[in-house]
Design a protein around this motif. Structure first.
Motif, mmCIF file in Angstrom:
data_model
loop_
_atom_site.group_PDB
_atom_site.id
_atom_site.type_symbol
_atom_site.label_atom_id
_atom_site.label_comp_id
_atom_site.label_asym_id
_atom_site.label_seq_id
_atom_site.Cartn_x
_atom_site.Cartn_y
_atom_site.Cartn_z
ATOM 1 N N THR A 56 -25.842 -23.269 -45.195
ATOM 2 C CA THR A 56 -27.369 -23.425 -44.892
ATOM 3 C C THR A 56 -28.079 -24.782 -45.328
ATOM 4 O O THR A 56 -27.588 -25.147 -46.511
ATOM 5 C CB THR A 56 -28.082 -22.143 -44.900
ATOM 6 O OG1 THR A 56 -29.215 -22.396 -44.040
ATOM 7 C CG2 THR A 56 -28.387 -22.030 -46.460
ATOM 8 N N ARG A 59 -32.427 -23.674 -48.229
ATOM 9 C CA ARG A 59 -32.414 -22.531 -49.017
ATOM 10 C C ARG A 59 -31.962 -22.391 -50.302
ATOM 11 O O ARG A 59 -32.196 -21.587 -51.087
ATOM 12 C CB ARG A 59 -32.513 -21.446 -48.228
ATOM 13 C CG ARG A 59 -33.209 -21.393 -46.863
ATOM 14 C CD ARG A 59 -33.139 -20.020 -46.151
ATOM 15 N NE ARG A 59 -33.836 -20.034 -44.803
ATOM 16 C CZ ARG A 59 -33.217 -20.282 -43.714
ATOM 17 N NH1 ARG A 59 -31.766 -20.309 -43.655
ATOM 18 N NH2 ARG A 59 -33.679 -20.085 -42.249
ATOM 19 N N GLN A 253 -42.928 -23.493 -32.577
ATOM 20 C CA GLN A 253 -42.439 -22.437 -32.945
ATOM 21 C C GLN A 253 -42.935 -21.831 -34.479
ATOM 22 O O GLN A 253 -42.903 -22.847 -35.327
ATOM 23 C CB GLN A 253 -40.850 -22.226 -32.987
ATOM 24 C CG GLN A 253 -40.384 -22.282 -31.333
ATOM 25 C CD GLN A 253 -38.967 -22.380 -31.123
ATOM 26 O OE1 GLN A 253 -38.379 -22.761 -31.888
ATOM 27 N NE2 GLN A 253 -38.641 -21.938 -29.918
ATOM 28 N N GLY A 255 -42.184 -19.208 -37.737
ATOM 29 C CA GLY A 255 -41.165 -18.340 -38.395
ATOM 30 C C GLY A 255 -40.768 -19.087 -39.902
ATOM 31 O O GLY A 255 -41.694 -19.653 -40.452
ATOM 32 N N GLY A 256 -39.448 -18.934 -40.040
ATOM 33 C CA GLY A 256 -38.841 -19.435 -41.479
ATOM 34 C C GLY A 256 -38.778 -21.013 -41.179
ATOM 35 O O GLY A 256 -38.937 -21.661 -40.345
ATOM 36 N N GLU A 257 -38.885 -21.551 -42.535
ATOM 37 C CA GLU A 257 -38.616 -22.996 -42.626
ATOM 38 C C GLU A 257 -39.922 -24.019 -42.393
ATOM 39 O O GLU A 257 -40.030 -24.867 -43.126
ATOM 40 C CB GLU A 257 -37.487 -23.759 -41.650
ATOM 41 C CG GLU A 257 -36.220 -22.816 -41.709
ATOM 42 C CD GLU A 257 -35.515 -23.474 -43.099
ATOM 43 O OE1 GLU A 257 -35.914 -24.817 -43.407
ATOM 44 O OE2 GLU A 257 -34.361 -22.928 -43.296
ATOM 45 N N GLU A 277 -39.899 -27.518 -37.499
ATOM 46 C CA GLU A 277 -38.413 -27.247 -37.236
ATOM 47 C C GLU A 277 -38.352 -25.628 -37.632
ATOM 48 O O GLU A 277 -37.623 -25.300 -38.813
ATOM 49 C CB GLU A 277 -37.788 -27.924 -38.024
ATOM 50 C CG GLU A 277 -37.671 -29.537 -37.325
ATOM 51 C CD GLU A 277 -36.936 -30.613 -38.251
ATOM 52 O OE1 GLU A 277 -36.074 -30.066 -39.401
ATOM 53 O OE2 GLU A 277 -36.652 -31.491 -37.810
ATOM 54 N N ALA A 278 -38.865 -24.678 -37.027
ATOM 55 C CA ALA A 278 -38.711 -23.237 -37.303
ATOM 56 C C ALA A 278 -37.325 -22.915 -37.159
ATOM 57 O O ALA A 278 -36.788 -23.305 -36.384
ATOM 58 C CB ALA A 278 -39.602 -22.308 -36.499
ATOM 59 N N GLY A 279 -37.039 -21.920 -37.999
ATOM 60 C CA GLY A 279 -35.529 -21.503 -38.202
ATOM 61 C C GLY A 279 -34.680 -22.145 -38.677
ATOM 62 O O GLY A 279 -34.807 -23.560 -38.831
ATOM 63 N N THR A 280 -33.312 -21.624 -38.755
ATOM 64 C CA THR A 280 -32.224 -22.448 -39.125
ATOM 65 C C THR A 280 -31.762 -23.670 -38.080
ATOM 66 O O THR A 280 -31.685 -23.306 -36.879
ATOM 67 C CB THR A 280 -30.853 -21.522 -39.475
ATOM 68 O OG1 THR A 280 -31.180 -20.625 -40.149
ATOM 69 C CG2 THR A 280 -29.690 -22.385 -40.006
#
Ligand code: C6P
Length: 409
Positions: A56, A59, A253, A255-257, A277-280
């Protein structure tokens, strides 16, 4: 300077799929406007990355993840150089042009446009450059204005100027029409759009792979392209946006990131590009985009454009000589995309019969139904060329078209 025959043969050897047979004949892949084939360098990069390097991004404290992050950052820099953006932070990884335009519609138009403001597009846009704006209009009460094209499929700058006003807030046009091959006069359209006080979005889905794009020289506010149309993987694309616009836009979007700090009371967002750039992300696809851009750069846009022009000229001449065939879209500035119809024959039948000769062309409305409507037809057959196509493939197509006419007319 164009590509010579031995250079084209050398290029073809880099694309494994081009040596396969199709329906007992050598494959003639003429659907490059839909998606392009992949050189071995891209295929092997994906293979090696998944076998030896995959982890990934962002992280990890461990080496594998840090390397993965570094690889993606390097491709971002490559994209910056490829488009001549000022900063790598102006490059947002998206899934493709569709997501890029949706991101601008959600993050910019929904935030800054109000009822009565106008969004300008052309009559021959892809649905990806119509529907997101239409949704904004429905939600915000903004108005969609459409620049007409003439019978050759060209925009008139005079008509364009008449549409522009102080109400115009966004202009969004394709660099090159996927349905007709028209190259829009984007340099002038951007200049006039800025004079009216609008931001200008360029849909580079058909542009980026075929001519050099310099976003600073163009001075467009946004430009997007899809990796899969430029010899790279599916699932990755690029949205370029001017830093000052990206800073003030809403995220697309959540969420994460994409965050800076999250509490249950309030969240603050990261700076661009991560803000968008939300998410993986599509890690391997991003990594695979790198060698695709290298490949195009290695050949050089001068040679690519010159060779594709030769293919366009020869194919246009030969296709228009086939009985019953009419080319739709005869712009004076045109890319190597030829849409055509044959009297009394449905385009799907053309595509099916041509396929028996190993030749792949697209048939249908090409996600540009309003463009089809403009020319009073439901669909076309479309042959689209790139630097690995052979002049002999044009002849195979022509032979197959004669056969279609004999069998079905
Ligand atoms: N045109 C064609 O066969 P995506 O699907 O997001 O990568 O690209 C959408 C898109 C947007 N604008 C233009 C001008 C396009 O040509 C495309 C994709 C393909 O013509 C599929 S419909």
């Amino acid at each position: 300077m164009s590509l010579n025959a031995s250079e084209v043969q050398a290029i073809r050897r880099d694309f494994p799929i081009l040596s396969r047979m199709m329906n007992g004949r050598p494959l003639g892949y003429l659907d490059n406007a839909a998606t392009t084939q992949k050189p071995i360098s891209v295929i092997e990069r994906l293979n090696t990355f998944y076998r030896e390097q995959y982890a990934t991004v962002h992280r990890g404290v461990y080496t594998l993840s840090q390397n993965s992050t570094w690889e993606c950052d390097e491709v971002r820099k490559k994209c910056q150089k490829f488009l001549n953006a000022r900063q790598a932070e102006e490059i947002i990884f998206v899934r493709g042009v569709t997501e890029g335009i949706n991101l601008i519609a959600a993050g910019y138009a929904r935030k800054f446009l109000k009822a009565g403001d106008e969004i300008v597009i052309s009559e021959i846009e892809h649905h990806a450059n119509i529907v997101p704006w239409q949704r904004v209009c429905e939600e915000k009460g903004t108005v969609l204005k459409v620049i007409p094209v003439n019978d050759r499929g060209e925009i008139s700058l005079e008509e364009y100027k008449k549409i522009l006003s102080s109400r115009t807030k966004i202009i969004s046009v394709a660099h090159i029409s996927n349905a007709l091959g028209t190259i829009h006069p984007i340099r002038e359209m951007i200049r006039l759009g800025h004079n009216a006080g609008a931001v200008v979005v360029i849909d580079g889905a058909q542009g980026a792979a075929h001519q050099r794009t310099d976003v600073q020289e163009l001075d467009c506010d946004f430009y997007c392209f899809s990796g899969h149309k430029i010899y790279g993987p599916t699932g990755v694309g690029v949205l370029y946006g001017k830093r000052e616009l990206l800073e003030k836009m809403d995220p697309y979007q959540f969420g994460g990131e994409m965050i800076e700090r999250v509490t249950f009371e309030k969240t603050t967002f990261a700076k661009p590009p991560l803000k968008f750039e939300a998410g993986t992300p599509a890690i391997a696809q991003i990594v695979g985009l790198g060698p695709a851009l290298d490949y195009v750069e290695k050949i050089g846009f001068e040679k690519i454009a010159a060779y594709e022009k030769e293919l366009l000229t020869e194919a246009t001449k030969k296709i228009s000589q086939v009985k019953g065939v009419r080319i739709i879209g005869q712009a004076s500035e045109k890319a190597a995309i030829i849409s055509f119809v044959m009297e009394d024959v449905h385009p799907h039948d053309i595509g099916t019969i041509v396929d028996q000769s190993g030749v792949a062309i697209r048939t249908g409305h090409h996600c540009a139904q309003p463009a089809m409507r403009r020319f009073g037809i439901p669909a076309t057959a479309r042959a689209s060329f790139t630097f690995y196509n052979l002049k002999e493939e044009i002849d195979v197509l022509i032979g197959a078209l004669h056969h279609v006419y004999e069998v079905l007319k």
